[in-house]
Design a protein around this motif. Structure first.
Motif, PDB file in Angstrom:
ATOM      1  N   ALA A 154       0.831  -1.206   0.000  1.00 53.71           N
ATOM      2  CA  ALA A 154       0.000   0.000   0.000  1.00 53.71           C
ATOM      3  C   ALA A 154       0.864   1.253   0.000  1.00 53.71           C
ATOM      4  O   ALA A 154       0.555   2.247  -0.670  1.00 53.71           O
ATOM      5  N   ALA A 155       1.960   1.219   0.747  1.00 57.57           N
ATOM      6  CA  ALA A 155       2.853   2.381   0.818  1.00 57.57           C
ATOM      7  C   ALA A 155       3.422   2.734  -0.548  1.00 57.57           C
ATOM      8  O   ALA A 155       3.727   3.897  -0.828  1.00 57.57           O
ATOM      9  N   GLY A 156       3.557   1.737  -1.414  1.00 54.35           N
ATOM     10  CA  GLY A 156       4.102   1.978  -2.737  1.00 54.35           C
ATOM     11  C   GLY A 156       3.230   2.855  -3.611  1.00 54.35           C
ATOM     12  O   GLY A 156       3.683   3.334  -4.657  1.00 54.35           O
ATOM     13  N   PHE A 157       1.978   3.084  -3.207  1.00 52.44           N
ATOM     14  CA  PHE A 157       1.086   3.954  -3.968  1.00 52.44           C
ATOM     15  C   PHE A 157       1.259   5.424  -3.603  1.00 52.44           C
ATOM     16  O   PHE A 157       0.574   6.277  -4.159  1.00 52.44           O
ATOM     17  N   PHE A 158       2.149   5.723  -2.642  1.00 50.07           N
ATOM     18  CA  PHE A 158       2.305   7.101  -2.180  1.00 50.07           C
ATOM     19  C   PHE A 158       3.771   7.521  -2.248  1.00 50.07           C
ATOM     20  O   PHE A 158       4.678   6.700  -2.112  1.00 50.07           O
ATOM     21  N   GLU A 159       3.971   8.814  -2.434  1.00 49.19           N
ATOM     22  CA  GLU A 159       5.311   9.381  -2.320  1.00 49.19           C
ATOM     23  C   GLU A 159       5.232  10.592  -1.394  1.00 49.19           C
ATOM     24  O   GLU A 159       4.382  11.465  -1.572  1.00 49.19           O
ATOM     25  N   TRP A 160       6.098  10.634  -0.395  1.00 49.44           N
ATOM     26  CA  TRP A 160       6.074  11.690   0.594  1.00 49.44           C
ATOM     27  C   TRP A 160       6.896  12.879   0.091  1.00 49.44           C
ATOM     28  O   TRP A 160       8.012  12.712  -0.413  1.00 49.44           O
ATOM     29  N   VAL A 161       6.329  14.086   0.223  1.00 53.92           N
ATOM     30  CA  VAL A 161       6.984  15.294  -0.277  1.00 53.92           C
ATOM     31  C   VAL A 161       7.248  16.244   0.887  1.00 53.92           C
ATOM     32  O   VAL A 161       6.582  16.191   1.929  1.00 53.92           O
ATOM     33  N   ALA A 162       8.213  17.135   0.710  1.00 49.24           N
ATOM     34  CA  ALA A 162       8.649  18.020   1.791  1.00 49.24           C
ATOM     35  C   ALA A 162       7.866  19.324   1.852  1.00 49.24           C
ATOM     36  O   ALA A 162       8.015  20.095   2.798  1.00 49.24           O
ATOM     37  N   ALA A 163       7.025  19.586   0.859  1.00 50.58           N
ATOM     38  CA  ALA A 163       6.233  20.809   0.825  1.00 50.58           C
ATOM     39  C   ALA A 163       4.845  20.463   0.287  1.00 50.58           C
ATOM     40  O   ALA A 163       4.686  19.463  -0.435  1.00 50.58           O
ATOM     41  N   PRO A 164       3.829  21.241   0.623  1.00 53.63           N
ATOM     42  CA  PRO A 164       2.456  20.923   0.184  1.00 53.63           C
ATOM     43  C   PRO A 164       2.219  21.258  -1.285  1.00 53.63           C
ATOM     44  O   PRO A 164       1.396  22.101  -1.637  1.00 53.63           O
TER      45      PRO A 164
END
Length: 345
Positions: A184-194
């Motif tokens: 499930a985590a593979g469907f998301f990418e975390w970014v440092a700004a909105p």
């Protein structure tokens, strides 16, 4: 408002045996046509649509043992939106198939369908796009993490991307969107700004602050705000809620992130305060005058001290309920109530 248990409806003699089994498993009320009810210790009804209409919003789930067409016609006039509709599941009276009909994710109908299918040996039929594609549903993940959905309309855009095999960006400054399943985590990418890396990627923002609205920007609200409230006797919930909404607008805070409403012990049975907390979806905490007096609140009042025996109620209660967190909104008042908001530590 307390919620009633689920309801199970069966319309045939054959279906009632299955209905009784399901009702006993769920601790639910079994309902049957008047001519059949007595023999099965069921609650009788003369009109299934009328019964469903009378209780649709009061119950977390409605389970039908009948043809899907009968269930659809019964619930049709009651439908509102996916954020409020309860779970609806339908099984044929032979127990061969269990179908998730309504509110599969937010209402939990998909999970309930799988549960009931396992109980009776049926095939679970779940047709929501993310489930069909083997992708996670963002609102289900949010519920599991204790995050409130701030703008439900954006859920569709995010889930459509996930169902299509694309990723969603996540801005999560507090580190609360923790997806434990690697798939499930593979469907998301975390970014440092909105902001998203490109125009086709939807954005999930996990924050207690209000931001710009967009159809592809989903806000998930962590319950990290504590609202301290003081009020006169008999103050209506509308006054308290209006004040809370006002200070949230002024300071750019999301009301959905209020996880606790706190006040002095003397207000424990104040109807307006209890209703306001319920409508915010927040738990209640009460503190004694001695506990509140020990807090160095920045704006004490001699008037409050004369009436309540302590110089500060709303600020001190917010500070205590937040575990000594940062005061975001100092004491603000209307003619009948005061409010302060802290960010929990």
């Amino acid at each position: 408002m307390p919620q009633h248990p689920p309801a199970v409806y069966a319309v045939t003699e054959k279906g009632l045996a299955l209905g009784r089994r399901l009702a006993d498993h769920l601790g639910a009320r079994l309902c049957a046509p008047s001519r059949l009810a007595a023999a099965h210790a069921a609650e009788p009804f003369d009109s299934l649509p009328a019964l469903v209409a009378a209780t649709f919003r009061d119950r977390p789930a409605h389970v039908f043992v009948c043809a899907c067409g009968i269930a659809v016609r019964a619930i049709g006039p009651c439908l509102g939106d996916k954020a409020r509709d309860p779970a609806v599941v339908c099984l044929d009276d032979a127990g061969r198939f269990a179908v998730s009909l309504l509110s599969g994710h937010l209402g939990g109908a998909n999970d309930l369908t799988r549960e009931l299918a396992a109980v009776v040996g049926a095939v679970a039929v779940v047709t929501t796009a993310t489930d069909a594609a083997g992708a996670p549903a963002v609102e289900v993940l949010a519920r599991e993490m204790g995050l409130a959905v701030g703008n439900p309309a954006a859920v569709r855009r995010v889930n459509a991307a996930l169902a299509a095999g694309r990723r969603a960006a996540v801005f999560d400054p507090l580190g609360l969107f923790a997806v434990s399943d690697p798939a499930a985590a593979g469907f998301f990418e975390w970014v440092a700004a909105p902001q998203t890396p490109d125009g086709d990627t939807p954005l999930v923002v996990v924050d207690w602050r209000v931001g710009p609205e967009a159809p592809d920007r989903l806000y998930l609200r962590p319950r990290v705000l504590a609202a301290g409230v003081g009020c006169r006797k008999g103050t209506p919930a509308s006054d308290i809620l209006g004040l809370v909404a006002h200070v949230c607008r002024q300071r750019g805070l999301a009301p959905e992130s209020i996880g606790v409403v706190a006040s002095i012990e003397a207000k424990r049975r104040e109807p307006g305060l209890l209703e306001a907390a319920a409508r915010l979806g927040a738990r209640l905490e009460f503190f004694t005058a001695e506990q509140l007096a020990a807090v160095p609140a920045p704006n004490p009042s001699d008037t409050v001290k004369r009436h309540m025996g302590v110089g500060s109620v709303c600020e001190a209660a917010a500070m205590l309920a937040s575990g000594g967190g940062r005061l975001l909104v100092a004491k603000t008042r209307t003619g009948f109530s005061t409010a302060a908001i802290c960010l929990a530590v």
